[in-house]
Design a protein around this motif. Sequence first.
Motif, PDB file in Angstrom:
ATOM      1  N   UNK A 295      -3.444 -23.729  -6.413  1.00  9.27           N
ATOM      2  CA  UNK A 295      -2.972 -23.598  -5.038  1.00  9.27           C
ATOM      3  C   UNK A 295      -2.784 -22.129  -4.682  1.00  9.27           C
ATOM      4  N   UNK A 296      -2.115 -21.390  -5.555  1.00  4.98           N
ATOM      5  CA  UNK A 296      -1.837 -19.989  -5.237  1.00  4.98           C
ATOM      6  C   UNK A 296      -3.129 -19.167  -5.275  1.00  4.98           C
ATOM      7  N   UNK A 297      -4.007 -19.473  -6.226  1.00  2.00           N
ATOM      8  CA  UNK A 297      -5.288 -18.762  -6.295  1.00  2.00           C
ATOM      9  C   UNK A 297      -6.097 -18.986  -5.031  1.00  2.00           C
ATOM     10  N   UNK A 298      -6.100 -20.230  -4.540  1.00  2.00           N
ATOM     11  CA  UNK A 298      -6.824 -20.544  -3.311  1.00  2.00           C
ATOM     12  C   UNK A 298      -6.197 -19.845  -2.114  1.00  2.00           C
ATOM     13  N   UNK A 299      -4.868 -19.739  -2.097  1.00  2.00           N
ATOM     14  CA  UNK A 299      -4.191 -19.017  -1.016  1.00  2.00           C
ATOM     15  C   UNK A 299      -4.610 -17.551  -1.001  1.00  2.00           C
ATOM     16  N   UNK A 300      -4.674 -16.930  -2.170  1.00  2.00           N
ATOM     17  CA  UNK A 300      -5.129 -15.534  -2.249  1.00  2.00           C
ATOM     18  C   UNK A 300      -6.525 -15.403  -1.652  1.00  2.00           C
ATOM     19  N   UNK A 301      -7.401 -16.329  -2.024  1.00  2.00           N
ATOM     20  CA  UNK A 301      -8.780 -16.313  -1.534  1.00  2.00           C
ATOM     21  C   UNK A 301      -8.825 -16.493  -0.021  1.00  2.00           C
ATOM     22  N   UNK A 302      -8.017 -17.414   0.495  1.00  2.00           N
ATOM     23  CA  UNK A 302      -8.003 -17.682   1.941  1.00  2.00           C
ATOM     24  C   UNK A 302      -7.466 -16.479   2.719  1.00  2.00           C
ATOM     25  N   UNK A 303      -6.376 -15.869   2.246  1.00  2.00           N
ATOM     26  CA  UNK A 303      -5.822 -14.693   2.923  1.00  2.00           C
ATOM     27  C   UNK A 303      -6.812 -13.528   2.881  1.00  2.00           C
ATOM     28  N   UNK A 304      -7.443 -13.352   1.735  1.00  2.00           N
ATOM     29  CA  UNK A 304      -8.442 -12.289   1.593  1.00  2.00           C
ATOM     30  C   UNK A 304      -9.588 -12.506   2.581  1.00  2.00           C
ATOM     31  N   UNK A 305     -10.012 -13.759   2.736  1.00  2.00           N
ATOM     32  CA  UNK A 305     -11.086 -14.060   3.676  1.00  2.00           C
ATOM     33  C   UNK A 305     -10.668 -13.888   5.119  1.00  2.00           C
ATOM     34  N   UNK A 306      -9.449 -14.305   5.446  1.00  2.00           N
ATOM     35  CA  UNK A 306      -8.977 -14.228   6.828  1.00  2.00           C
ATOM     36  C   UNK A 306      -8.829 -12.786   7.299  1.00  2.00           C
TER      37      UNK A 306
ATOM     38  N   UNK B 194     -12.422   2.511  -5.917  1.00  2.00           N
ATOM     39  CA  UNK B 194     -11.261   2.651  -5.041  1.00  2.00           C
ATOM     40  C   UNK B 194      -9.980   2.253  -5.751  1.00  2.00           C
ATOM     41  N   UNK B 195      -8.892   2.811  -5.306  1.00  2.00           N
ATOM     42  CA  UNK B 195      -7.595   2.391  -5.811  1.00  2.00           C
ATOM     43  C   UNK B 195      -7.080   1.273  -4.935  1.00  2.00           C
ATOM     44  N   UNK B 196      -6.753   0.140  -5.555  1.00  2.00           N
ATOM     45  CA  UNK B 196      -6.338  -1.019  -4.776  1.00  2.00           C
ATOM     46  C   UNK B 196      -4.972  -0.784  -4.133  1.00  2.00           C
ATOM     47  N   UNK B 197      -4.816  -1.133  -2.866  1.00  2.00           N
ATOM     48  CA  UNK B 197      -3.463  -1.173  -2.289  1.00  2.00           C
ATOM     49  C   UNK B 197      -2.612  -2.208  -3.022  1.00  2.00           C
ATOM     50  N   UNK B 198      -1.309  -2.032  -2.975  1.00  2.00           N
ATOM     51  CA  UNK B 198      -0.396  -3.007  -3.575  1.00  2.00           C
ATOM     52  C   UNK B 198      -0.287  -4.219  -2.654  1.00  2.00           C
ATOM     53  N   UNK B 199      -0.359  -5.401  -3.250  1.00  2.00           N
ATOM     54  CA  UNK B 199      -0.318  -6.642  -2.480  1.00  2.00           C
ATOM     55  C   UNK B 199       0.771  -7.551  -3.042  1.00  2.00           C
ATOM     56  N   UNK B 200       1.690  -7.969  -2.178  1.00  2.00           N
ATOM     57  CA  UNK B 200       2.734  -8.934  -2.549  1.00  2.00           C
ATOM     58  C   UNK B 200       2.581 -10.167  -1.667  1.00  2.00           C
ATOM     59  N   UNK B 201       2.494 -11.333  -2.305  1.00  2.00           N
ATOM     60  CA  UNK B 201       2.386 -12.598  -1.573  1.00  2.00           C
ATOM     61  C   UNK B 201       3.556 -13.478  -1.991  1.00  2.00           C
TER      62      UNK B 201
END
Length: 473
Positions: free
Chosen positions: A51-62, A13-20
């Motif tokens: 911190x930012x890596x964990x935020x990415x993981x948390x948002x991805x999970x949520x 798949x082609x990933x959607x663009x993600x800005x955090x």
Amino acid sequence: MEETKTPKTSETPKHPNVEIAVKNFGPIAEATINLQPLTVFVGPSNTGKTYFSTLIYALHGAFNGFSRLPRRRGYFSAFSYTDIPDILKKLNTLDRSFQFSDIPQETRTMLLSEMENPESLKAELERCFDLNSITELIRLKNDQRDEMTVSLKVSAESQKLWNFNLKTSESDLTTQVSINKNLVLYPKERFISKEQFFLEDIIIEFPHGVRLNRYTEDKTYLPAARSGIMQSHRVIASSLVERATRGGLTPLEVPTFSGIVADFMQQLILYKESEVPDEGITQLAEAIESDILAGQILIKPTLSGYPEFLYRPQDTGEEVRLTRAASMVSELAPVVLFLRSGIRPGDMLIIEEPEAHLHPGAQTDIALTLAGLVRAGVRVVVTTHSDWLLKEIANLIRIGDLKRKGVPQVKKMESIHWLLPEEVGTWWFQKDGIVKHIPFDPTEGIEPKDYEDVAYKLYDRSVNLQDLLEKAG
């Protein structure tokens, strides 16, 4: 690492663009980061990379991934029985797409309401960061906690798909979600017949030209503590079970794990080899074993039910526990295991310090693994302190650029791993809390300023000391 041919992945798949974007988030004062197929975080310790890596993981999970349509874990928008005829009438043809606005208003309102419910995201952030309250994430300013904001924007092909915003202070927490009414979606090939229809039952994320084995993207986080966890996960798991059993040891307060460590341990305890592995990703795991580890990572079942992971060197063939193997083996063993089992095209893999305990030559080999994952369709995020890793990533970008320009000498090298400049984003975390983008330079490569400062200081120091030695001699 020996150059190995990476098989083409047919359903990538082609990933959607993600800005955090964040403000006053932990040690980070301000950051706006675009996730690329390969995103690299560099900078001094305690500046917010984890911190930012964990935020990415948390948002991805949520949100169950960063897909075209947001979904909350545990929350799926259901259509009432009376909606089904209208929905089927609009979606029962396979040869055309439809827009988000074609979904009944009542259902769209329900979806947005569920997305804006702050409790599930709040719980996921507190779980992943091991917090008593989300307010502990707010950056202190002048010995007081200010307001923290988190923004997530997902887009594709220059079209905004959906946005999410979180704002919190000591006394208030608000969330807001907006979905583009012109968002293009695609119907599934067949519908599940039941009284309650779920969004996942009738909508897929990609056009019919792109197929996945499943309709959700998964995530894996390999924390910096993975070496110690690999060596002791069976002991830790047995101890926790003993304390959770009636009549066991005297109850004591058991320290809690962060969500990323707990998830990592759970994946190890429940580890199973994939019955249908991805060929290209499996070959990347085999290359790590043969070219870096010079041996195999093995799984041995035990009476306790928790798997034991062993290392078999190529030269002796003897099976060795990870506690007796080199620290490099413990660091890379989970990378090998998850590439063989859990990682698929479309997934996200976050690795903290993939270069840990590796010789510089092996650190450059890891860059080839990261590029191979990108070619296979995995979105990769890494934190690193390795100048060697950055230099080899820069070389792979140069190779990709040369291949794109059709340079004959490089074009013939079909087996080599490569990256394109737009596939890599490198971000410099600074002690003042500001995160800056490091652009790729064809001449300099990827060179954080603080790396240059250290190099200059070492050079000046060596010159001065050499001068003193000559005068003393």
